[in-house]
Design a protein around this motif. Structure first.
Motif, PDB file in Angstrom:
ATOM      1  N   ASP A 223       4.565 -29.953  10.759  1.00 34.99           N
ATOM      2  CA  ASP A 223       5.567 -29.192  11.494  1.00 34.99           C
ATOM      3  C   ASP A 223       6.744 -28.782  10.611  1.00 34.99           C
ATOM      4  OD1 ASP A 223       5.812 -32.035  11.572  1.00 34.99           O
ATOM      5  OD2 ASP A 223       7.439 -31.869  13.010  1.00 34.99           O
TER       6      ASP A 223
ATOM      7  N   PRO B 280       0.083 -34.145  17.423  1.00 32.27           N
ATOM      8  CA  PRO B 280       1.063 -33.383  16.644  1.00 32.27           C
ATOM      9  C   PRO B 280       2.108 -32.768  17.566  1.00 32.27           C
ATOM     10  CG  PRO B 280      -0.881 -32.058  16.990  1.00 32.27           C
ATOM     11  CD  PRO B 280      -1.193 -33.408  17.577  1.00 32.27           C
TER      12      PRO B 280
ATOM     13  N   ASN C 128      -3.309 -22.327   8.464  1.00 34.96           N
ATOM     14  CA  ASN C 128      -2.951 -21.009   9.035  1.00 34.96           C
ATOM     15  C   ASN C 128      -4.120 -20.042   8.950  1.00 34.96           C
ATOM     16  OD1 ASN C 128      -2.694 -21.023   6.216  1.00 34.96           O
ATOM     17  ND2 ASN C 128      -1.146 -19.418   6.219  1.00 34.96           N
TER      18      ASN C 128
ATOM     19  N   THR D  96       3.364 -29.615  18.854  1.00 34.49           N
ATOM     20  CA  THR D  96       2.991 -28.210  19.013  1.00 34.49           C
ATOM     21  C   THR D  96       3.661 -27.683  20.271  1.00 34.49           C
ATOM     22  OG1 THR D  96       1.058 -28.649  20.403  1.00 34.49           O
ATOM     23  CG2 THR D  96       0.721 -28.749  18.012  1.00 34.49           C
ATOM     24  N   PRO D  97       3.656 -26.372  20.481  1.00 30.78           N
ATOM     25  CA  PRO D  97       4.243 -25.848  21.729  1.00 30.78           C
ATOM     26  C   PRO D  97       3.651 -26.496  22.980  1.00 30.78           C
ATOM     27  CG  PRO D  97       3.873 -24.060  20.196  1.00 30.78           C
ATOM     28  CD  PRO D  97       3.255 -25.282  19.572  1.00 30.78           C
ATOM     29  N   GLU D  98       2.379 -26.900  22.891  1.00 32.74           N
ATOM     30  CA  GLU D  98       1.718 -27.504  24.052  1.00 32.74           C
ATOM     31  C   GLU D  98       2.108 -28.967  24.250  1.00 32.74           C
ATOM     32  OE1 GLU D  98      -0.023 -23.980  22.743  1.00 32.74           O
ATOM     33  OE2 GLU D  98      -0.006 -25.839  21.579  1.00 32.74           O
ATOM     34  N   THR D  99       2.448 -29.669  23.172  1.00 37.94           N
ATOM     35  CA  THR D  99       2.693 -31.110  23.285  1.00 37.94           C
ATOM     36  C   THR D  99       4.170 -31.490  23.311  1.00 37.94           C
ATOM     37  OG1 THR D  99       2.660 -31.461  20.875  1.00 37.94           O
ATOM     38  CG2 THR D  99       0.542 -31.587  22.053  1.00 37.94           C
TER      39      THR D  99
ATOM     40  N   ARG E 267       5.446 -37.864  16.545  1.00 40.24           N
ATOM     41  CA  ARG E 267       6.671 -37.093  16.378  1.00 40.24           C
ATOM     42  C   ARG E 267       7.586 -37.337  17.566  1.00 40.24           C
ATOM     43  NH1 ARG E 267       5.072 -36.733  11.895  1.00 40.24           N
ATOM     44  NH2 ARG E 267       4.753 -34.878  10.617  1.00 40.24           N
TER      45      ARG E 267
END
Length: 306
Positions: free
Chosen positions: A81, A196, A305, A198-201, A224
């Motif tokens: 991240d 991780p 990526n 992420t936008p979802e987590t 995190r």
């Protein structure tokens, strides 16, 4: 090719020596930027770098834009991240991590934190044993599987959930599959998080899940801090005086939590999951090998990526 190792928190000397040997034997030049004071120092240093190795250093859009020759950046570790993947993609820079190199160090810490909290942070108070308890593992990748194996060896029942794995894969890894998060949290005396950010987590673990946990349960976070809804955590701890929270990265409201809940909350002074000499060396050498292989063969196995 010029390979820049940019580390505010430097690799161990033996790791730097190994990285240097790998890079130079392949015919490339190694440059070190260690213990730099400002992000601007990092930005200035990348001007002619073809490759960058970092640890938790932030590879921002500004860094990528300043590195006109940059072709690859490797984060020595699993979490990524700190890499701006969108910026890397926009500038045709391959971004990688080194999965698995820090896994054992993080897994050992997760188990140590479980025991630490079960024994009331090693104060004279009466604690409990983890043998016979149920451990729920959220994300059953490299770290999660190692945590499960160590917990099973200590006599714990292990359950796991992972959206990227089939139930039979979880069984093959030594755990009982949970059908959903509600079941995992609702049936586990300890839950160890390995997802991780992420936008979802981000902010996905909070009041509702914590309130499902059995009496006396402990949430263990070596992932995190961002995945925790800190307001929800505080509310759950307030309403459930039996719950505990332990983390490898301090929540923003740590002072408030510790003032309110005392020994029920603990966070390490700094993120230390990968802070072993073995992990330090393993991740650094893996990053160097991946860069050398990329320049020699175009191998992008661990590209993030895509």
């Amino acid at each position: 090719m010029k390979v820049l190792v940019a580390t505010q928190k430097p690799f161990a000397a033996v790791a730097v020596a190994g990285i240097k040997k790998i890079v130079e034997e392949a015919g490339h030049e190694l440059v070190l930027l260690e213990k730099y004071a400002e992000q601007s120092d990092f930005v200035a240093a990348v001007a002619d770098a073809d490759a960058i190795i970092v640890r938790s250093d932030k590879v921002t859009a500004e860094v990528v834009e300043a590195a006109k020759n940059l072709k690859i950046v490797v984060r020595a570790g699993a979490g990524f991240d700190n890499l701006d993947l969108a910026a890397c993609t926009a500038h045709n820079v391959v971004a990688m991590n080194t999965p698995g190199q820090n896994s054992n160090a993080v897994a050992e810490l997760a188990v140590a934190l479980m025991i630490f909290m079960a024994r009331t942070q090693f104060t004279p108070a009466t604690g409990s044993e983890i043998q016979g308890k149920t451990l729920g593992i959220q994300a059953f990748g490299n770290v999660g599987r190692l945590v499960g194996a160590k917990a099973a060896a200590l006599g714990m029942k292990v359950k796991a959930i992972d959206p990227f794995l089939k139930p039979e894969q979880i069984v093959a890894g030594g755990a009982e599959p949970a059908k959903d998060l509600a079941e995992l949290y609702g049936t586990s005396d300890f839950v160890s998080i390995h997802i991780p950010a992420t936008p979802e987590t981000i902010g996905s673990i909070g009041y509702d899940l914590l309130m499902k946990m059995p009496k006396g349960a402990t949430l263990v976070n070596t992932a995190r801090k961002e995945v925790i809804d800190e307001a929800g955590l505080e509310k759950a701890l307030e309403e459930r005086p039996d719950l505990k929270y332990v983390a490898d990265v301090a929540p923003d409201n740590l002072a408030v939590l510790q003032e309110k809940f005392g020994l029920r909350v603990f966070a390490t002074p700094k993120k230390m999951g990968a802070q072993t000499s073995e992990a330090n060396v393993n991740a650094g050498l893996a990053a160097a090998r991946q860069i050398v292989d990329f320049f020699a063969t175009g191998n992008t196995r661990f590209q993030l990526n895509k």
